[in-house]
Design a protein around this motif. Sequence first.
Motif, mmCIF file in Angstrom:
data_model
loop_
_atom_site.group_PDB
_atom_site.id
_atom_site.type_symbol
_atom_site.label_atom_id
_atom_site.label_comp_id
_atom_site.label_asym_id
_atom_site.label_seq_id
_atom_site.Cartn_x
_atom_site.Cartn_y
_atom_site.Cartn_z
ATOM 1 N N PHE A 1 0.801 -1.211 0.000
ATOM 2 C CA PHE A 1 0.000 0.000 0.000
ATOM 3 C C PHE A 1 0.846 1.278 0.000
ATOM 4 O O PHE A 1 0.438 2.292 0.566
ATOM 5 C CB PHE A 1 -0.945 0.004 1.213
ATOM 6 C CG PHE A 1 -2.023 -1.049 1.148
ATOM 7 C CD1 PHE A 1 -2.958 -1.038 0.132
ATOM 8 C CD2 PHE A 1 -2.068 -2.065 2.084
ATOM 9 C CE1 PHE A 1 -3.950 -2.005 0.058
ATOM 10 C CE2 PHE A 1 -3.053 -3.036 2.030
ATOM 11 C CZ PHE A 1 -3.995 -3.016 1.012
ATOM 12 N N SER A 2 2.008 1.224 -0.641
ATOM 13 C CA SER A 2 2.851 2.423 -0.677
ATOM 14 C C SER A 2 2.164 3.587 -1.388
ATOM 15 O O SER A 2 2.460 4.757 -1.118
ATOM 16 C CB SER A 2 4.187 2.118 -1.353
ATOM 17 O OG SER A 2 3.990 1.653 -2.681
ATOM 18 N N ASP A 3 1.208 3.267 -2.297
ATOM 19 C CA ASP A 3 0.507 4.339 -3.002
ATOM 20 C C ASP A 3 -0.403 5.133 -2.071
ATOM 21 O O ASP A 3 -0.803 6.253 -2.406
ATOM 22 C CB ASP A 3 -0.293 3.775 -4.174
ATOM 23 C CG ASP A 3 -1.294 2.718 -3.755
ATOM 24 O OD1 ASP A 3 -0.986 1.956 -2.813
ATOM 25 O OD2 ASP A 3 -2.376 2.639 -4.359
ATOM 26 N N PHE A 4 -0.732 4.592 -0.898
ATOM 27 C CA PHE A 4 -1.501 5.347 0.096
ATOM 28 C C PHE A 4 -0.659 6.453 0.733
ATOM 29 O O PHE A 4 -1.200 7.312 1.425
ATOM 30 C CB PHE A 4 -2.012 4.407 1.198
ATOM 31 C CG PHE A 4 -3.327 3.745 0.882
ATOM 32 C CD1 PHE A 4 -4.460 4.056 1.604
ATOM 33 C CD2 PHE A 4 -3.428 2.817 -0.135
ATOM 34 C CE1 PHE A 4 -5.678 3.447 1.316
ATOM 35 C CE2 PHE A 4 -4.627 2.200 -0.433
ATOM 36 C CZ PHE A 4 -5.765 2.515 0.287
ATOM 37 N N CYS A 5 0.652 6.403 0.531
ATOM 38 C CA CYS A 5 1.562 7.381 1.136
ATOM 39 C C CYS A 5 2.050 8.364 0.074
ATOM 40 O O CYS A 5 3.236 8.710 0.015
ATOM 41 C CB CYS A 5 2.732 6.669 1.803
ATOM 42 S SG CYS A 5 2.250 5.441 3.019
ATOM 43 N N ASP A 6 1.132 8.816 -0.785
ATOM 44 C CA ASP A 6 1.535 9.620 -1.939
ATOM 45 C C ASP A 6 1.843 11.070 -1.595
ATOM 46 O O ASP A 6 2.240 11.842 -2.471
ATOM 47 C CB ASP A 6 0.465 9.562 -3.033
ATOM 48 C CG ASP A 6 -0.933 9.885 -2.515
ATOM 49 O OD1 ASP A 6 -1.081 10.128 -1.297
ATOM 50 O OD2 ASP A 6 -1.886 9.869 -3.318
ATOM 51 N N VAL A 7 1.677 11.467 -0.339
ATOM 52 C CA VAL A 7 1.999 12.844 0.061
ATOM 53 C C VAL A 7 3.327 12.886 0.809
ATOM 54 O O VAL A 7 4.256 13.599 0.414
ATOM 55 C CB VAL A 7 0.876 13.441 0.925
ATOM 56 C CG1 VAL A 7 1.281 14.832 1.426
ATOM 57 C CG2 VAL A 7 -0.415 13.520 0.135
ATOM 58 N N LEU B 1 -0.408 10.486 5.705
ATOM 59 C CA LEU B 1 0.712 10.257 4.787
ATOM 60 C C LEU B 1 0.295 10.340 3.328
ATOM 61 O O LEU B 1 1.141 10.376 2.441
ATOM 62 C CB LEU B 1 1.333 8.883 5.051
ATOM 63 C CG LEU B 1 1.844 8.647 6.478
ATOM 64 C CD1 LEU B 1 2.372 7.220 6.619
ATOM 65 C CD2 LEU B 1 2.929 9.647 6.842
ATOM 66 N N GLY B 2 -1.018 10.369 3.092
ATOM 67 C CA GLY B 2 -1.496 10.432 1.723
ATOM 68 C C GLY B 2 -2.960 10.824 1.668
ATOM 69 O O GLY B 2 -3.569 11.178 2.686
ATOM 70 N N ILE B 3 -3.510 10.785 0.476
ATOM 71 C CA ILE B 3 -4.900 11.163 0.247
ATOM 72 C C ILE B 3 -5.809 10.006 0.664
ATOM 73 O O ILE B 3 -5.546 8.851 0.330
ATOM 74 C CB ILE B 3 -5.123 11.491 -1.241
ATOM 75 C CG1 ILE B 3 -4.145 12.587 -1.700
ATOM 76 C CG2 ILE B 3 -6.567 11.900 -1.483
ATOM 77 C CD1 ILE B 3 -4.293 13.889 -0.946
ATOM 78 N N PRO B 4 -6.882 10.269 1.400
ATOM 79 C CA PRO B 4 -7.825 9.196 1.760
ATOM 80 C C PRO B 4 -8.379 8.511 0.513
ATOM 81 O O PRO B 4 -8.607 9.154 -0.517
ATOM 82 C CB PRO B 4 -8.920 9.934 2.538
ATOM 83 C CG PRO B 4 -8.251 11.166 3.058
ATOM 84 C CD PRO B 4 -7.257 11.562 2.002
ATOM 85 N N ARG B 5 -8.622 7.201 0.628
ATOM 86 C CA ARG B 5 -9.111 6.419 -0.508
ATOM 87 C C ARG B 5 -10.224 5.482 -0.053
ATOM 88 O O ARG B 5 -10.142 4.892 1.023
ATOM 89 C CB ARG B 5 -7.971 5.578 -1.119
ATOM 90 C CG ARG B 5 -6.846 6.437 -1.670
ATOM 91 C CD ARG B 5 -5.630 5.594 -1.990
ATOM 92 N NE ARG B 5 -4.527 6.451 -2.393
ATOM 93 C CZ ARG B 5 -3.907 6.382 -3.573
ATOM 94 N NH1 ARG B 5 -4.291 5.510 -4.466
ATOM 95 N NH2 ARG B 5 -2.916 7.192 -3.847
ATOM 96 N N THR C 1 -13.733 4.624 3.806
ATOM 97 C CA THR C 1 -12.631 5.468 3.341
ATOM 98 C C THR C 1 -11.467 5.313 4.308
ATOM 99 O O THR C 1 -11.629 5.472 5.527
ATOM 100 C CB THR C 1 -13.056 6.939 3.270
ATOM 101 O OG1 THR C 1 -14.126 7.059 2.325
ATOM 102 C CG2 THR C 1 -11.892 7.814 2.819
ATOM 103 N N TYR C 2 -10.303 4.996 3.760
ATOM 104 C CA TYR C 2 -9.123 4.725 4.569
ATOM 105 C C TYR C 2 -8.038 5.760 4.270
ATOM 106 O O TYR C 2 -7.965 6.308 3.162
ATOM 107 C CB TYR C 2 -8.566 3.331 4.285
ATOM 108 C CG TYR C 2 -9.432 2.196 4.791
ATOM 109 C CD1 TYR C 2 -9.093 1.490 5.933
ATOM 110 C CD2 TYR C 2 -10.593 1.830 4.103
ATOM 111 C CE1 TYR C 2 -9.884 0.436 6.393
ATOM 112 C CE2 TYR C 2 -11.393 0.779 4.558
ATOM 113 C CZ TYR C 2 -11.033 0.094 5.706
ATOM 114 O OH TYR C 2 -11.815 -0.935 6.157
ATOM 115 N N VAL C 3 -7.168 5.956 5.254
ATOM 116 C CA VAL C 3 -6.040 6.878 5.076
ATOM 117 C C VAL C 3 -4.824 6.315 5.797
ATOM 118 O O VAL C 3 -4.944 5.723 6.872
ATOM 119 C CB VAL C 3 -6.394 8.290 5.612
ATOM 120 C CG1 VAL C 3 -6.687 8.265 7.105
ATOM 121 C CG2 VAL C 3 -5.273 9.280 5.294
#
Length: 547
Positions: free
Chosen positions: A84-90, A162-166, A173-175
């Motif tokens: 889930f590294s894409d969850f940390c896009d910020v 760490l990133g945008i909620p999805r 919705t997770y973050v």
Amino acid sequence: MLMEVVSRENRDGYQDQIEQMHRLRHRVFVDRLGWKALQKADGRELDEFDNSDAIYLLVTDGARVVGCHRIIPTVKPHLISEVFSDFCDVRGVQRGPGIVECGRTCIDEERLTRAEARIARHVLMTGVMEFCLRAGATGFTGINPISVMSRYLRIGWNIRPLGIPRRMDDGETYVAVSYAVSPAALAAARHAYGIDGDIVVYRGGDTPLKQLLAAEEVRRGDHVSKEQVEQFERDGVIAIRNSLSGQAIEELRDALDELGRDVGKTATGYDLTVLRTAIFDGGNAAAAAGGATQHDVTSLTSVIRASGKRALTEPLHEQCAGHFVLDTTTWMRNAAVRRIALDSPLPNIAAALLRASKVNFCDDQIFLKSPHTIDRTAVHQDCTYFHLDGEQGCVMWICVDDADAKSGAPFYLRGSHRWGREFAPNVFMAQTRLPGSAGDDLDDIEERLSAFDTITFETHPGDVIVHHFRTVHGAGGNLSDHPRRALSLRYAGEDMRFRRRPGAPEQPHHRHSLRDGDRLDSRQFPVVWPRPFPEFRISSLYSGSAQ
């Protein structure tokens, strides 16, 4: 209710509780939340991160497990870094010796009363902060539903997204977030939930709780440290110890023996000892090539003989009857090689050493030198043998036998990957360049090896030597009394592109339509890191690809 800490040191005393935990996770994540990708026929939810690095925080009510967290040191591969590294896009994936991942959090709400569930929730929230503080962590990360994260915000914890909620498949919705660990945060939780004193218990472990995370860190598993990355970048080669399990090595050993018996029957398999003897002693080289068609051996023989280059062999002595054989692209027809290449810890190691956000598997080659083999491997540079172009490339050499200089372990010219030069590919048995190839000759280096800073690693089964595509290296014969059976795997980062190189060997087993400049992503060059999700096995997609 208490929170009990289960680590590798005391796990044997918690087998029943661990079983309860896995079944609880299945009931929550699969049955209640509907995460069908995690479904198991045996009703136990576990993944590749439920390994010896995992620490479990179990909320217990007597003999019952009513809630749990899974803690993984972020210096090791963990769910966020691998899946889930894409969850940390910020802010990016947070890693470090003082940071842990907290995941697989759940409560047995269906089997608890409302009051019991509330207490279990408070113990989970307070206990993870107490554990982290007492174990010396400075922070923890996780992917949480927004609704759950709000509870932590209400008690005043220092939380950073760490990133945008999805939104995920269960409709929530997770973050991805990071939590700061501090005495004030623990005091706030205790005050909010009316908890007095410690609730975390660690029984049966030899390592004190305050040193537990440090103890987990030194048992490196497949983690690559910052210092190892820097060594790889400086020297162009490094040995990563204990990277593959004993079972994986046993399976690979059997696979190499099987593949070795097939050399002479495949398009890419050659007995170089037989071929070298025929070429340099005036024999029938075409017949010596057997069924291999990767090279036009008749034309190559003329080139080698005309070059006047000598065969590279050890001084002849009694009982030197061993053979050097090789083959290429064996992963397409051997399941054990395929599993190690695509689904082992090795792609993660490649990602770390190359500082890559994505890794493709490129190909493999086997190198088998039986006892008393005089054939050397000519000094060469791998990048010019590959129809690839880029800087993020590495080769992993995995020997299933003890290996040292006497048995033909490779030697490497330290720092040669930073020379800024490309060397023409040669025929391995001599410094004759492959016809039509570009690049500098290596004759001078072959003759003056003692003038260079070379290194040879003594390895044991499970160790992996990793070198950069551009690192110059070679190997001696196997003058020992035991075989030297090795598999070579090639991995590439996101900057690598397809590029057809004149003179580089053709690859009869390759099936793709890539053109110069194309990204490698294809069935021939699969993306092996990160995986879509932990349980996903890339090798299963190729089970019918035997050639």
